[in-house]
Design a protein around this motif. Sequence first.
Motif, mmCIF file in Angstrom:
data_model
loop_
_atom_site.group_PDB
_atom_site.id
_atom_site.type_symbol
_atom_site.label_atom_id
_atom_site.label_comp_id
_atom_site.label_asym_id
_atom_site.label_seq_id
_atom_site.Cartn_x
_atom_site.Cartn_y
_atom_site.Cartn_z
ATOM 1 N N LEU A 102 0.847 -1.211 0.030
ATOM 2 C CA LEU A 102 0.161 0.039 -0.135
ATOM 3 C C LEU A 102 0.972 1.180 -0.097
ATOM 4 O O LEU A 102 0.167 2.458 0.090
ATOM 5 N N VAL A 103 2.179 1.146 0.008
ATOM 6 C CA VAL A 103 2.929 2.326 -0.033
ATOM 7 C C VAL A 103 2.758 3.051 -1.231
ATOM 8 O O VAL A 103 2.902 2.319 -2.217
ATOM 9 N N GLU A 104 2.778 4.422 -1.201
ATOM 10 C CA GLU A 104 2.606 5.218 -2.536
ATOM 11 C C GLU A 104 3.749 5.625 -2.885
ATOM 12 O O GLU A 104 4.713 6.326 -2.257
ATOM 13 N N TYR A 105 4.407 5.397 -4.253
ATOM 14 C CA TYR A 105 5.511 5.977 -4.613
ATOM 15 C C TYR A 105 5.246 6.934 -5.834
ATOM 16 O O TYR A 105 4.464 6.823 -6.763
ATOM 17 N N LYS A 106 6.277 8.000 -5.600
ATOM 18 C CA LYS A 106 6.169 9.136 -6.462
ATOM 19 C C LYS A 106 7.166 9.154 -7.412
ATOM 20 O O LYS A 106 8.261 8.597 -7.357
ATOM 21 N N GLU A 107 7.012 9.656 -8.685
ATOM 22 C CA GLU A 107 8.350 9.724 -9.704
ATOM 23 C C GLU A 107 9.537 10.457 -9.055
ATOM 24 O O GLU A 107 9.351 11.592 -8.217
ATOM 25 N N GLY A 108 10.487 9.703 -9.363
ATOM 26 C CA GLY A 108 11.954 10.453 -8.943
ATOM 27 C C GLY A 108 12.553 9.838 -7.599
ATOM 28 O O GLY A 108 13.309 10.023 -7.071
ATOM 29 N N GLU A 109 11.525 8.993 -6.911
ATOM 30 C CA GLU A 109 12.016 8.501 -5.518
ATOM 31 C C GLU A 109 12.941 7.245 -5.769
ATOM 32 O O GLU A 109 12.638 6.657 -6.922
ATOM 33 N N VAL A 110 13.737 7.214 -4.978
ATOM 34 C CA VAL A 110 14.761 6.140 -4.896
ATOM 35 C C VAL A 110 14.141 4.872 -4.137
ATOM 36 O O VAL A 110 13.753 4.808 -3.030
ATOM 37 N N VAL A 122 12.327 5.603 -9.430
ATOM 38 C CA VAL A 122 10.825 5.247 -9.926
ATOM 39 C C VAL A 122 10.598 6.412 -11.045
ATOM 40 O O VAL A 122 10.723 7.645 -10.816
ATOM 41 N N VAL A 123 10.227 5.957 -12.296
ATOM 42 C CA VAL A 123 10.147 6.824 -13.350
ATOM 43 C C VAL A 123 8.605 7.061 -13.878
ATOM 44 O O VAL A 123 8.139 8.053 -14.018
ATOM 45 N N ILE A 142 7.560 1.433 -12.762
ATOM 46 C CA ILE A 142 8.360 1.661 -13.783
ATOM 47 C C ILE A 142 9.704 2.172 -13.251
ATOM 48 O O ILE A 142 9.758 3.264 -12.859
ATOM 49 N N VAL A 143 10.791 1.296 -13.075
ATOM 50 C CA VAL A 143 11.767 1.602 -12.201
ATOM 51 C C VAL A 143 13.235 1.767 -13.073
ATOM 52 O O VAL A 143 13.369 0.757 -13.935
ATOM 53 N N LYS A 144 13.948 2.614 -13.218
ATOM 54 C CA LYS A 144 15.053 2.614 -14.051
ATOM 55 C C LYS A 144 16.249 2.344 -13.006
ATOM 56 O O LYS A 144 16.584 2.908 -12.072
ATOM 57 N N VAL A 145 17.058 1.458 -13.371
ATOM 58 C CA VAL A 145 18.204 0.830 -12.805
ATOM 59 C C VAL A 145 19.495 0.735 -13.652
ATOM 60 O O VAL A 145 19.400 0.440 -14.964
ATOM 61 N N ASN A 146 20.672 1.077 -13.087
ATOM 62 C CA ASN A 146 21.974 0.765 -14.040
ATOM 63 C C ASN A 146 22.346 -0.395 -13.408
ATOM 64 O O ASN A 146 22.513 -0.845 -12.464
ATOM 65 N N LEU A 147 22.838 -1.016 -14.720
ATOM 66 C CA LEU A 147 23.529 -2.486 -14.794
ATOM 67 C C LEU A 147 24.380 -2.601 -15.945
ATOM 68 O O LEU A 147 24.315 -2.565 -16.974
ATOM 69 N N GLY A 148 25.894 -2.727 -15.155
ATOM 70 C CA GLY A 148 26.899 -2.757 -16.168
ATOM 71 C C GLY A 148 27.145 -1.594 -17.054
ATOM 72 O O GLY A 148 27.388 -1.928 -18.343
ATOM 73 N N GLY A 149 27.002 -0.437 -16.541
ATOM 74 C CA GLY A 149 27.080 0.662 -17.458
ATOM 75 C C GLY A 149 26.101 1.177 -18.397
ATOM 76 O O GLY A 149 26.098 1.877 -19.048
ATOM 77 N N LYS A 150 24.740 0.519 -18.111
ATOM 78 C CA LYS A 150 23.475 0.859 -19.140
ATOM 79 C C LYS A 150 22.572 1.039 -18.159
ATOM 80 O O LYS A 150 22.476 0.452 -17.142
ATOM 81 N N GLU A 151 21.394 1.623 -18.653
ATOM 82 C CA GLU A 151 20.390 2.105 -17.891
ATOM 83 C C GLU A 151 19.297 1.016 -18.366
ATOM 84 O O GLU A 151 19.039 0.723 -19.633
ATOM 85 N N LYS A 152 18.626 0.385 -17.479
ATOM 86 C CA LYS A 152 17.480 -0.804 -17.702
ATOM 87 C C LYS A 152 16.109 -0.192 -17.025
ATOM 88 O O LYS A 152 16.115 0.200 -16.030
ATOM 89 N N ILE A 153 15.225 -0.619 -17.800
ATOM 90 C CA ILE A 153 13.750 -0.080 -17.212
ATOM 91 C C ILE A 153 12.980 -1.491 -16.863
ATOM 92 O O ILE A 153 13.160 -2.295 -17.685
ATOM 93 N N LEU A 154 12.822 -1.614 -15.576
ATOM 94 C CA LEU A 154 11.929 -2.747 -15.072
ATOM 95 C C LEU A 154 10.596 -2.103 -14.886
ATOM 96 O O LEU A 154 10.348 -1.227 -14.562
#
Length: 100
Positions: free
Chosen positions: A33-41, A66-67, A75-87
């Motif tokens: 039930l936690v609300e997540y806003k854009e830009g939150e880590v 959080v994007v 939609i979460v943006k993660v860095n993995l191996g020098g690349k940005e991944k969207i999950l």
Amino acid sequence: MVKAPKGYRHRTRKLLKKDVRERGAVPALSRILVEYKEGEVVHIDINPSVHKGMPHRRYQGKTGVVVGKRGRALIVKVNLGGKEKILFVRPEHVVKAGAG
């Protein structure tokens, strides 16, 4: 010889195991039930008892931003191996950074 499995959750027996006191099928409502806003880590902390919206095991423990939202998922943006991944991850598998 038998071929090694190549499934989505192969070699995750130890990685995706709950602590003895956390066992049970019901995920904590306080996590859903936690609300997540854009830009939150957020930290990705996979809940093995919930299969929907579960990211791949390589993202366990990673930190992202959080994007946006798509349905119930984040939609979460993660860095993995020098690349940005969207999950696309459901809130059961995410914890706010600094919240434990």
